[in-house]
Design a protein around this motif. Structure first.
Motif, mmCIF file in Angstrom:
data_model
loop_
_atom_site.group_PDB
_atom_site.id
_atom_site.type_symbol
_atom_site.label_atom_id
_atom_site.label_comp_id
_atom_site.label_asym_id
_atom_site.label_seq_id
_atom_site.Cartn_x
_atom_site.Cartn_y
_atom_site.Cartn_z
ATOM 1 N N MET A 21 2.744 5.213 2.568
ATOM 2 C CA MET A 21 1.556 4.784 3.314
ATOM 3 C C MET A 21 1.517 5.531 4.650
ATOM 4 S SD MET A 21 0.466 0.898 4.421
ATOM 5 C CE MET A 21 0.560 0.326 2.727
ATOM 6 N N GLN A 22 0.324 5.925 5.078
ATOM 7 C CA GLN A 22 0.187 6.707 6.293
ATOM 8 C C GLN A 22 -0.508 5.875 7.380
ATOM 9 O OE1 GLN A 22 -2.240 10.737 7.242
ATOM 10 N NE2 GLN A 22 -0.708 10.937 5.632
ATOM 11 N N GLY A 23 -0.091 6.078 8.621
ATOM 12 C CA GLY A 23 -0.708 5.364 9.722
ATOM 13 C C GLY A 23 -0.426 6.041 11.051
ATOM 14 N N LYS A 24 -0.798 5.366 12.141
ATOM 15 C CA LYS A 24 -0.625 5.915 13.490
ATOM 16 C C LYS A 24 0.135 4.908 14.343
ATOM 17 C CE LYS A 24 -3.972 8.280 15.464
ATOM 18 N NZ LYS A 24 -3.378 9.566 15.895
ATOM 19 N N TYR A 70 4.954 0.021 16.139
ATOM 20 C CA TYR A 70 3.872 -0.711 15.502
ATOM 21 C C TYR A 70 2.851 0.296 14.997
ATOM 22 C CZ TYR A 70 6.351 -4.566 17.474
ATOM 23 O OH TYR A 70 7.349 -5.451 17.769
ATOM 24 N N VAL A 71 2.709 0.333 13.658
ATOM 25 C CA VAL A 71 1.946 1.388 12.990
ATOM 26 C C VAL A 71 0.673 0.799 12.401
ATOM 27 C CG1 VAL A 71 1.970 3.147 11.177
ATOM 28 C CG2 VAL A 71 4.067 2.648 12.468
ATOM 29 N N ASN A 72 -0.471 1.296 12.897
ATOM 30 C CA ASN A 72 -1.765 0.875 12.366
ATOM 31 C C ASN A 72 -2.084 1.727 11.150
ATOM 32 O OD1 ASN A 72 -4.720 0.854 11.966
ATOM 33 N ND2 ASN A 72 -4.738 -0.442 13.769
ATOM 34 N N VAL A 73 -2.286 1.058 10.002
ATOM 35 C CA VAL A 73 -2.569 1.790 8.766
ATOM 36 C C VAL A 73 -4.033 1.686 8.372
ATOM 37 C CG1 VAL A 73 -0.205 1.523 7.933
ATOM 38 C CG2 VAL A 73 -1.929 -0.194 7.321
ATOM 39 N N GLY A 74 -4.867 1.155 9.271
ATOM 40 C CA GLY A 74 -6.296 1.033 9.006
ATOM 41 C C GLY A 74 -6.778 -0.374 9.273
ATOM 42 N N GLY A 75 -7.963 -0.476 9.887
ATOM 43 C CA GLY A 75 -8.500 -1.787 10.217
ATOM 44 C C GLY A 75 -7.588 -2.507 11.187
ATOM 45 N N ASP A 76 -7.258 -3.774 10.870
ATOM 46 C CA ASP A 76 -6.379 -4.546 11.755
ATOM 47 C C ASP A 76 -4.983 -4.699 11.170
ATOM 48 O OD1 ASP A 76 -6.991 -6.173 9.661
ATOM 49 O OD2 ASP A 76 -7.634 -7.900 10.864
ATOM 50 N N LYS A 77 -4.624 -3.859 10.196
ATOM 51 C CA LYS A 77 -3.301 -3.948 9.570
ATOM 52 C C LYS A 77 -2.293 -3.124 10.366
ATOM 53 C CE LYS A 77 -2.715 -4.024 5.167
ATOM 54 N NZ LYS A 77 -2.703 -3.684 3.711
ATOM 55 N N VAL A 78 -1.330 -3.815 10.966
ATOM 56 C CA VAL A 78 -0.302 -3.165 11.773
ATOM 57 C C VAL A 78 1.069 -3.580 11.236
ATOM 58 C CG1 VAL A 78 0.704 -2.944 14.075
ATOM 59 C CG2 VAL A 78 -1.779 -3.112 13.815
ATOM 60 N N TYR A 79 1.889 -2.588 10.926
ATOM 61 C CA TYR A 79 3.238 -2.845 10.419
ATOM 62 C C TYR A 79 4.261 -2.638 11.538
ATOM 63 C CZ TYR A 79 1.724 -3.038 5.541
ATOM 64 O OH TYR A 79 1.128 -3.395 4.353
ATOM 65 N N GLU A 80 5.214 -3.582 11.625
ATOM 66 C CA GLU A 80 6.335 -3.441 12.554
ATOM 67 C C GLU A 80 7.427 -2.639 11.844
ATOM 68 O OE1 GLU A 80 8.075 -6.719 15.304
ATOM 69 O OE2 GLU A 80 9.340 -6.683 13.511
ATOM 70 N N CYS A 81 7.746 -1.472 12.418
ATOM 71 C CA CYS A 81 8.638 -0.543 11.726
ATOM 72 C C CYS A 81 9.823 -0.133 12.595
ATOM 73 C CB CYS A 81 7.875 0.732 11.327
ATOM 74 S SG CYS A 81 6.500 0.456 10.199
ATOM 75 N N LYS A 82 10.906 0.205 11.916
ATOM 76 C CA LYS A 82 12.025 0.898 12.541
ATOM 77 C C LYS A 82 11.995 2.346 12.080
ATOM 78 C CE LYS A 82 15.361 -0.929 14.266
ATOM 79 N NZ LYS A 82 15.780 -1.150 15.676
ATOM 80 N N ALA A 83 12.552 3.228 12.891
ATOM 81 C CA ALA A 83 12.617 4.635 12.510
ATOM 82 C C ALA A 83 13.897 4.880 11.714
ATOM 83 C CB ALA A 83 12.583 5.530 13.738
ATOM 84 N N VAL A 127 6.964 0.535 2.983
ATOM 85 C CA VAL A 127 6.792 -0.894 3.234
ATOM 86 C C VAL A 127 8.030 -1.647 2.768
ATOM 87 C CG1 VAL A 127 5.421 -2.934 2.694
ATOM 88 C CG2 VAL A 127 4.291 -0.737 3.058
ATOM 89 N N ILE A 128 8.549 -2.501 3.651
ATOM 90 C CA ILE A 128 9.673 -3.376 3.300
ATOM 91 C C ILE A 128 9.147 -4.714 2.795
ATOM 92 C CG2 ILE A 128 11.675 -4.629 4.190
ATOM 93 C CD1 ILE A 128 12.073 -2.379 6.197
ATOM 94 N N ASP A 129 8.212 -5.299 3.549
ATOM 95 C CA ASP A 129 7.643 -6.594 3.171
ATOM 96 C C ASP A 129 6.162 -6.595 3.518
ATOM 97 O OD1 ASP A 129 6.787 -9.328 3.149
ATOM 98 O OD2 ASP A 129 8.892 -9.956 3.262
ATOM 99 N N PHE A 161 4.425 -7.649 6.995
ATOM 100 C CA PHE A 161 3.987 -6.379 7.591
ATOM 101 C C PHE A 161 5.141 -5.677 8.298
ATOM 102 C CE2 PHE A 161 0.040 -8.791 7.218
ATOM 103 C CZ PHE A 161 -0.778 -7.864 6.589
ATOM 104 N N THR A 162 6.215 -5.434 7.549
ATOM 105 C CA THR A 162 7.348 -4.693 8.087
ATOM 106 C C THR A 162 7.606 -3.460 7.238
ATOM 107 O OG1 THR A 162 8.903 -6.049 6.804
ATOM 108 C CG2 THR A 162 8.456 -6.732 9.083
ATOM 109 N N GLY A 163 8.199 -2.435 7.867
ATOM 110 C CA GLY A 163 8.460 -1.208 7.136
ATOM 111 C C GLY A 163 9.365 -0.282 7.907
ATOM 112 N N ASN A 164 9.546 0.906 7.374
ATOM 113 C CA ASN A 164 10.330 1.956 8.019
ATOM 114 C C ASN A 164 9.487 3.219 8.132
ATOM 115 O OD1 ASN A 164 12.854 0.646 8.406
ATOM 116 N ND2 ASN A 164 13.331 0.914 6.229
ATOM 117 N N ILE A 165 9.630 3.908 9.266
ATOM 118 C CA ILE A 165 8.994 5.217 9.413
ATOM 119 C C ILE A 165 9.873 6.241 8.713
ATOM 120 C CG2 ILE A 165 8.293 7.012 11.043
ATOM 121 C CD1 ILE A 165 7.750 4.794 13.076
#
Length: 300
Positions: free
Chosen positions: A1-4, A14-27, A48-50, A54-58
């Motif tokens: 998944m791609q985001g900013k 905190y990575v916004n993947v579109g709209g109001d979806k923001v994932y909390e990520c570790k690098a 995506v982890i969960d 809304f958690t994941g890894n960069i």
């Protein structure tokens, strides 16, 4: 998944993947191994982890268009440097150093002076003479009364802009006027990570919907305030090139590579005496020149 990446705090991104979806990520650890740190503004790939939390890894940082060291952000179209006209009075040393940094990064700059409502016409004219005449766009605003905001908005529209300047000049107030939900969003995020929300202590990227369309997306970086700057990778030989108003007069200098400090028959100093170059800018040039000169390591 791609985001900013829109915010980074204490190792969490905190990575916004579109709209109001923001994932909390570790690098991923590979970034530390390669001595690469994700920056706010980076376009990234995440795993995506969960999905519920809304958690994941960069996993990958996509190629950057550019990056700044101070403030530490990436993929910027322009800089808006915000100072107050009065209360506090502008620190020309800090302002010129910021302009030098942006010029070194080939980044266009809009100089924005706040608190127009409590400044005299003479104070505004002095700033206009010092900076607009040397090629920078200058906008006077009053965040409190709304003066000049429309003109500033037209400069922001369709671009990703970093807003930076000293503490106490009205950056947070300006952002809240441009993006009223920013305070609410910051407050919600503060609850999630158990941090208080006072002054800005980190860089954060906001999407400005009121200035955006399908074809033109408008983003603003809110960045921590600062009171001083240190120039890196700038020498006394380079310094005159960061003062574009000197260039037309340098052919009149007697000596090639003139520093415009102590040499006789200097075209720049002659232009200064004739009022063709701002005394405010030249005086600050001398201060920065001496700072760089004194910072050079002594020969052993």
């Amino acid at each position: 998944m791609q985001g900013k990446i829109v915010k980074g705090i204490a190792g969490f991104y905190y990575v916004n993947v579109g709209g109001d979806k923001v994932y909390e990520c570790k690098a991923k650890g590979i970034f530390r191994k390669d001595n690469v740190k994700p920056l706010v503004g980076d376009d990234v790939e995440i795993e995506v982890i969960d999905d519920g939390d809304f958690t994941g890894n960069i996993t990958q940082i996509l190629p950057r268009k550019n990056q700044l060291i101070r403030p530490p952000v990436a993929n910027v179209d322009q800089a808006v440097v915000l100072f107050a006209i009065v209360k506090p009075d502008p620190n020309y040393n800090v302002l010129d150093k910021f302009l030098i940094q942006m010029r070194k990064n080939n980044l266009p700059v809009v100089i924005c002076f706040n608190k127009q409502d409590i400044a005299s016409p003479q104070e505004q004219q002095e700033l206009m003479d010092a900076y607009e005449k040397c090629g920078y766009e200058v906008i006077f605003i009053s965040v409190h009364e709304g003066n000049g905001i429309d003109r500033l908005c037209e400069k922001l529209r369709g671009k990703t802009s970093v807003v930076a300047g000293p503490s106490g000049v009205g950056k947070s107030s300006l952002l809240n006027r441009l993006h009223p939900d920013a305070e609410m969003e910051t407050g919600e995020l503060s609850k999630k990570i158990h941090r208080g929300k006072n002054t800005t202590r980190h860089s954060e990227l906001f999407y400005i919907s009121s200035l955006s369309s399908e074809d033109e997306k408008t983003f603003i970086f809110d960045t921590p305030g600062f009171t001083s700057l240190t120039l890196k990778d700038v020498t006394i030989d380079d310094l005159p090139t960061f003062y574009p108003e000197f260039e037309p007069f340098e052919p009149s200098c007697r000596f090639g590579g003139c520093s415009h400090i102590a040499e006789p028959d200097c075209g720049v100093k002659n232009a200064l005496s004739e009022g063709k170059i701002s005394k405010v800018r030249y005086d600050n040039y001398k201060i920065i020149y001496n700072e760089l000169k004194n910072a050079r390591p002594a020969w052993k």
